[in-house]
Design a protein around this motif. Structure first.
Motif, short mmCIF file in Angstrom:
data_model
loop_
_atom_site.label_atom_id
_atom_site.label_comp_id
_atom_site.label_asym_id
_atom_site.label_seq_id
_atom_site.Cartn_x
_atom_site.Cartn_y
_atom_site.Cartn_z
N MET A 125 27.49 -15.28 -8.75
CA MET A 125 27.02 -13.90 -8.46
C MET A 125 25.49 -14.33 -7.86
SD MET A 125 28.04 -11.88 -11.93
CE MET A 125 29.37 -12.05 -12.75
N ARG A 126 24.83 -15.16 -8.26
CA ARG A 126 23.38 -15.16 -7.92
C ARG A 126 23.52 -15.84 -6.54
NH1 ARG A 126 20.46 -20.01 -7.39
NH2 ARG A 126 18.26 -19.69 -7.74
N HIS A 127 24.39 -16.88 -6.29
CA HIS A 127 24.62 -17.30 -4.77
C HIS A 127 25.16 -16.23 -3.73
CE1 HIS A 127 23.20 -21.44 -5.38
NE2 HIS A 127 24.18 -21.63 -6.24
N SER A 128 25.60 -15.28 -4.31
CA SER A 128 26.54 -14.08 -3.67
C SER A 128 25.23 -13.26 -3.13
CB SER A 128 27.51 -13.67 -3.90
OG SER A 128 28.43 -14.38 -4.19
N GLY A 129 24.18 -13.13 -3.65
CA GLY A 129 23.10 -12.21 -3.59
C GLY A 129 22.71 -11.23 -4.56
N CYS A 130 23.54 -11.50 -5.68
CA CYS A 130 23.01 -10.52 -6.74
C CYS A 130 21.81 -10.69 -7.40
CB CYS A 130 24.32 -10.80 -7.91
SG CYS A 130 23.92 -9.61 -9.20
N ARG A 131 21.05 -9.49 -7.31
CA ARG A 131 19.60 -9.73 -8.05
C ARG A 131 19.54 -8.90 -9.38
NH1 ARG A 131 19.05 -7.11 -3.60
NH2 ARG A 131 18.29 -5.33 -4.57
N ALA A 132 20.72 -8.57 -10.05
CA ALA A 132 20.79 -8.00 -11.26
C ALA A 132 20.67 -9.06 -12.46
CB ALA A 132 22.11 -7.28 -11.45
#
Length: 135
Positions: free
Chosen positions: A93-100
């Motif tokens: 998720m982090r690597h996909s651009g998730c900032r949550a």
């Protein structure tokens, strides 16, 4: 027993084991005495994939398209990751651009060290609970 130093190979071998289990076709070599179990260094795996999209791509081929939906979650969002295992999905998720902020639920105590390491690396943007969840 499934052993490997390569996270991609390890994931493929675990997947094959699950396929045999679902087909009720486990091999004699799939069973080992509990006292002889050796655990993979999950914290080293988290270290490898946390800052490296390439390492994560070897572990979860095509993860970008799979986890792309999480890009829409901004700073004020929270994603609940139920069944975290070692935290690969949270890293994807982090690597996909998730900032949550991501909060994982994981029942297996053996996975605590990896999730603790991920919590350190994520610097306040990740947390987990070592509990079981159901409907």
């Amino acid at each position: 027993m499934v052993e490997s130093d390569d996270p991609g190979d390890l994931a493929a071998r675990i997947s094959a084991l699950y396929c045999r289990a679902r087909a009720n076709a486990l091999l004699d070599t799939d069973f080992v005495p509990a006292g002889s179990l050796k655990f993979h260094d999950s914290t080293a795996a988290i270290d490898k994939i946390f800052d490296s999209r390439d390492a994560l791509e070897r572990l979860i081929p095509g993860f970008v398209s799979t986890y792309d939906i999480f890009r829409v979650f901004g700073d004020n969002s929270v994603v609940l990751d139920v069944g975290a295992h070692w935290g690969y999905s949270a890293v994807a998720m982090r690597h996909s651009g998730c900032r949550a902020k991501v909060i994982s639920i994981e029942a297996m105590p053996a996975n605590i060290s990896a999730l603790s390491r991920l919590k350190e690396l994520a610097e306040g943007n990740y947390d987990f609970a070592n509990v079981a969840a159901s409907d």
